[in-house]
Design an enzyme around this catalytic site. Sequence first.
Site, PDB file in Angstrom:
ATOM      1  N   PRO A  79       1.837  24.361 -59.046  1.00 38.79           N
ATOM      2  CA  PRO A  79       0.586  24.688 -59.490  1.00 38.79           C
ATOM      3  C   PRO A  79      -0.550  23.939 -59.907  1.00 38.79           C
ATOM      4  O   PRO A  79      -0.447  22.927 -60.598  1.00 38.79           O
ATOM      5  CB  PRO A  79       1.226  25.429 -60.558  1.00 38.79           C
ATOM      6  N   GLY A  81      -0.831  20.370 -65.170  1.00 38.25           N
ATOM      7  CA  GLY A  81      -0.297  19.064 -65.839  1.00 38.25           C
ATOM      8  C   GLY A  81       0.574  18.390 -64.707  1.00 38.25           C
ATOM      9  O   GLY A  81       1.317  17.469 -65.218  1.00 38.25           O
ATOM     10  N   SER A  89      -3.753  17.501 -58.561  1.00 37.57           N
ATOM     11  CA  SER A  89      -4.876  16.782 -58.122  1.00 37.57           C
ATOM     12  C   SER A  89      -4.427  15.527 -57.544  1.00 37.57           C
ATOM     13  O   SER A  89      -5.248  14.906 -56.569  1.00 37.57           O
ATOM     14  CB  SER A  89      -5.979  16.956 -59.098  1.00 37.57           C
ATOM     15  N   ASP A 148      -1.275   8.914 -63.040  1.00 38.73           N
ATOM     16  CA  ASP A 148      -0.917  10.262 -61.947  1.00 38.73           C
ATOM     17  C   ASP A 148      -1.037   9.774 -60.522  1.00 38.73           C
ATOM     18  O   ASP A 148      -0.236   9.737 -59.704  1.00 38.73           O
ATOM     19  CB  ASP A 148      -2.152  11.458 -62.378  1.00 38.73           C
TER      20      ASP A 148
HETATM   21  C1  MEV Z   1      -2.964  13.480 -67.486  1.00 40.48           C
HETATM   22  O1  MEV Z   1      -1.944  13.735 -66.523  1.00 40.48           O
HETATM   23  C2  MEV Z   1      -2.741  12.356 -68.166  1.00 40.48           C
HETATM   24  C3  MEV Z   1      -3.741  11.934 -69.082  1.00 40.48           C
HETATM   25  O2  MEV Z   1      -3.432  10.661 -69.806  1.00 40.48           O
HETATM   26  C4  MEV Z   1      -5.037  11.251 -68.374  1.00 40.48           C
HETATM   27  C5  MEV Z   1      -5.083  10.148 -67.647  1.00 40.48           C
HETATM   28  O3  MEV Z   1      -3.996   9.364 -67.882  1.00 40.48           O
HETATM   29  O4  MEV Z   1      -5.658  10.008 -66.729  1.00 40.48           O
HETATM   30  C6  MEV Z   1      -4.142  12.691 -69.944  1.00 40.48           C
END
Ligand code: MEV
Length: 311
Positions: free
Chosen positions: A80, A84, A88, A131
């Site tokens: 989804p 999180g 993306s 990510d």
């Molecule tokens: C997002 O999945 C993880 C964060 O640490 C942002 C990042 O590492 O770019 C919140």
Amino acid sequence: MVITSAPGKVILLGEHAVVFGQPAIAVAVDMRLRCHVHRHDFFLMNGAPLSHKTHPYVQSAIAKHWSGEPLAVETHSDIPSGSGMGSSAAVSTSLLAALMVLKGGRVSEEELAREAFDIESVVQGRASPTDTSTSCHGKGVFVDSRAGERLLWHIQRDVREWYIHDCEVPRMNLVIGYTGVHAATGPLVAKVKRYADRTVFARDIIQEIGGIVREGITCLKANDMEALGRLMTRDHKLLAILGVSHPSLDKLVRAVLPYSYGAKLTGAGGGGSMIALTDQPEKAAEAIRIKGGKPFKVSTGEGGVRLEDMR
Ligand code: MEV
């Protein structure tokens, strides 16, 4: 037509702190996004005209990496968006891989990780390469501020630098609980930055998260799920103090703890998803469902970005 795919990811420990140069551990999970790309009369994204406003990752990737005739891009995803779980990053890495194949070039994991991170930084603002590198490499990734064993690549941005390592991760049962609350990563990262700029207290919390991640590496090596779970729950509390949790996340974390080694928000927070490390996935999933979340039972060991088909 070129079809590529990339996995979703969850951050086991260290989100947010990793943006400030602390370590993090992320794993790819067995949910994938498939990206179909073919030449077309005009640029299309999932049947609609391509626009920066609605498809910033795709538009940025094409603007920088494609100068040929128009393309139609279609994504089919188990992940989804805004959850999180790395949707993306999976869009960026799978599309960049498809563009490299269409240009007739070699697809290099490292080059993809660098370019995908650039796109993420342009769209999201401040970011770490966690990510995008996890989406490229798959399996497990340990991000650190210094080079260690199993180094994959090194990425630098302003004064910050990250050494991305392959991380051996045992097969783990994780249950993801999606809150259904969509939260953009950029503003949450900016909020933590403001807090860290203003107070020593926030900077100490960020450092404490870094310490937890290092302990987590020891737990993974020893295959000690109980200790790893405890670290995850502690990490959640510290992330809540940093202001990136959400009542819907806290509710799901509380609900799964009786059936889990530990649980925490994963990714940017503010909504999105939490994860539970558990050997009772059915019970954890049911607890998430009862509290209004959407559970996904996933496992680790998933491979990174790959070419699926070419016609
Ligand atoms: C997002 O999945 C993880 C964060 O640490 C942002 C990042 O590492 O770019 C919140």
